[in-house]
Motif scaffolding. Structure first.
Motif, short mmCIF file in Angstrom:
data_model
loop_
_atom_site.label_atom_id
_atom_site.label_comp_id
_atom_site.label_asym_id
_atom_site.label_seq_id
_atom_site.Cartn_x
_atom_site.Cartn_y
_atom_site.Cartn_z
N THR A 118 -15.13 -22.19 -73.20
CA THR A 118 -15.16 -22.79 -71.88
C THR A 118 -15.00 -24.30 -72.03
O THR A 118 -15.13 -24.83 -73.13
CB THR A 118 -16.45 -22.44 -71.11
N PHE A 119 -14.73 -24.96 -70.93
CA PHE A 119 -14.48 -26.40 -70.94
C PHE A 119 -14.60 -26.90 -69.50
O PHE A 119 -14.69 -26.12 -68.56
CB PHE A 119 -13.08 -26.70 -71.49
N ASP A 120 -14.60 -28.21 -69.36
CA ASP A 120 -14.56 -28.82 -68.03
C ASP A 120 -13.11 -29.10 -67.66
O ASP A 120 -12.33 -29.56 -68.50
CB ASP A 120 -15.34 -30.14 -68.00
N MET A 121 -12.78 -28.83 -66.40
CA MET A 121 -11.42 -29.07 -65.93
C MET A 121 -11.45 -29.97 -64.71
O MET A 121 -12.44 -30.04 -63.99
CB MET A 121 -10.72 -27.76 -65.59
N ASN A 122 -10.37 -30.67 -64.49
CA ASN A 122 -10.21 -31.55 -63.34
C ASN A 122 -10.14 -30.69 -62.07
O ASN A 122 -9.44 -29.68 -62.04
CB ASN A 122 -8.93 -32.38 -63.50
N LYS A 123 -10.83 -31.12 -61.02
CA LYS A 123 -10.80 -30.39 -59.75
C LYS A 123 -9.43 -30.45 -59.09
O LYS A 123 -9.14 -29.67 -58.19
CB LYS A 123 -11.87 -30.92 -58.81
N GLN A 124 -8.56 -31.37 -59.52
CA GLN A 124 -7.20 -31.46 -58.98
C GLN A 124 -6.33 -30.30 -59.48
O GLN A 124 -5.29 -30.01 -58.89
CB GLN A 124 -6.54 -32.78 -59.41
N ALA A 125 -6.76 -29.65 -60.55
CA ALA A 125 -5.98 -28.56 -61.14
C ALA A 125 -6.44 -27.22 -60.60
O ALA A 125 -7.59 -27.05 -60.21
CB ALA A 125 -6.14 -28.58 -62.65
N SER A 126 -5.52 -26.28 -60.60
CA SER A 126 -5.88 -24.90 -60.28
C SER A 126 -5.72 -24.07 -61.55
O SER A 126 -4.77 -24.26 -62.31
CB SER A 126 -5.02 -24.35 -59.15
N LEU A 127 -6.65 -23.18 -61.77
CA LEU A 127 -6.69 -22.39 -63.00
C LEU A 127 -6.05 -21.04 -62.75
O LEU A 127 -6.38 -20.36 -61.78
CB LEU A 127 -8.15 -22.22 -63.45
N VAL A 128 -5.13 -20.65 -63.62
CA VAL A 128 -4.49 -19.34 -63.56
C VAL A 128 -4.79 -18.64 -64.87
O VAL A 128 -4.39 -19.10 -65.94
CB VAL A 128 -2.96 -19.46 -63.36
N LEU A 129 -5.52 -17.53 -64.80
CA LEU A 129 -5.90 -16.77 -65.98
C LEU A 129 -4.79 -15.78 -66.32
O LEU A 129 -4.37 -15.00 -65.47
CB LEU A 129 -7.22 -16.03 -65.73
#
Length: 184
Positions: free
Chosen positions: A47-58
């Motif tokens: 796991t990691f921290d991601m920017n809220k500007q990004a959207s995550l696609v699994l």
């Protein structure tokens, strides 16, 4: 006749008064919002921290895409399990993928990453020039986990144009590496 032509020429040149305006040199200034990070919360061995500007696609097998729609960019993350002494081949593949861009790259500075508290060791490559990717990285615990990442823009590479976005996203990658943790 000669004096008439001289008089007309004199009037034409004296009536045209162009004011010279010195314009300062300028470049396009792109500003992006200050990054705001959150836990990615992925159902993966890391796991990691991601920017809220990004959207995550699994994707399959804990491969992820961090998409930045405002910048037309994606950080592609791939996960591999370290097993059967395959760490050397994983490292070789990650480094080869980076150095395949030397044809178009002007410079590829390397930044070693070591976080013994979280058992994360890796390398961040910033690729300068008109290469297809602007950053590549890998991170591992050297025993069980191996993650690689690549930054791509959805446009023809023009380093001068994408430089501000590339710097912003390289900082996001750096933050991702700093907050990367392994799940047991």
């Amino acid at each position: 006749m000669r004096s008439l032509l001289l008089l007309i020429a004199l009037l034409l040149f004296s009536s045209c008064e162009d004011t010279v305006v010195v314009k300062p040199s300028a470049a396009l200034r792109l500003e992006y919002p200050a990054p705001n990070y959150k836990d990615a919360g992925v159902p993966c061995p890391y796991t990691f921290d991601m920017n809220k500007q990004a959207s995550l696609v699994l994707k399959n097998n804990c491969w992820l895409n961090l998409e930045y729609p405002g910048m037309h960019a994606t950080i592609y993350l791939s996960y591999r399990e370290v097993k059967n002494n395959n760490l050397d081949s994983l490292l070789y593949d990650a480094q080869k993928l980076t150095y395949d861009h030397t044809i178009k790259a002007v410079d590829i500075p390397e930044k070693l990453f070591v976080n013994p508290d979280n058992k994360v060791y890796g390398m961040l490559y910033t690729i300068n020039g008109n290469a297809a990717t602007q950053a590549q990285f890998y991170a591992t615990d050297s025993v069980n986990h191996f993650v690689t990442g690549s930054l791509y823009f959805k446009s023809k590479p023009n380093f001068d144009s994408i430089y501000p976005a590339a710097v912003y996203l390289r900082n996001d990658i750096r933050h991702l590496m700093e907050t990367l943790t392994w799940k047991e």
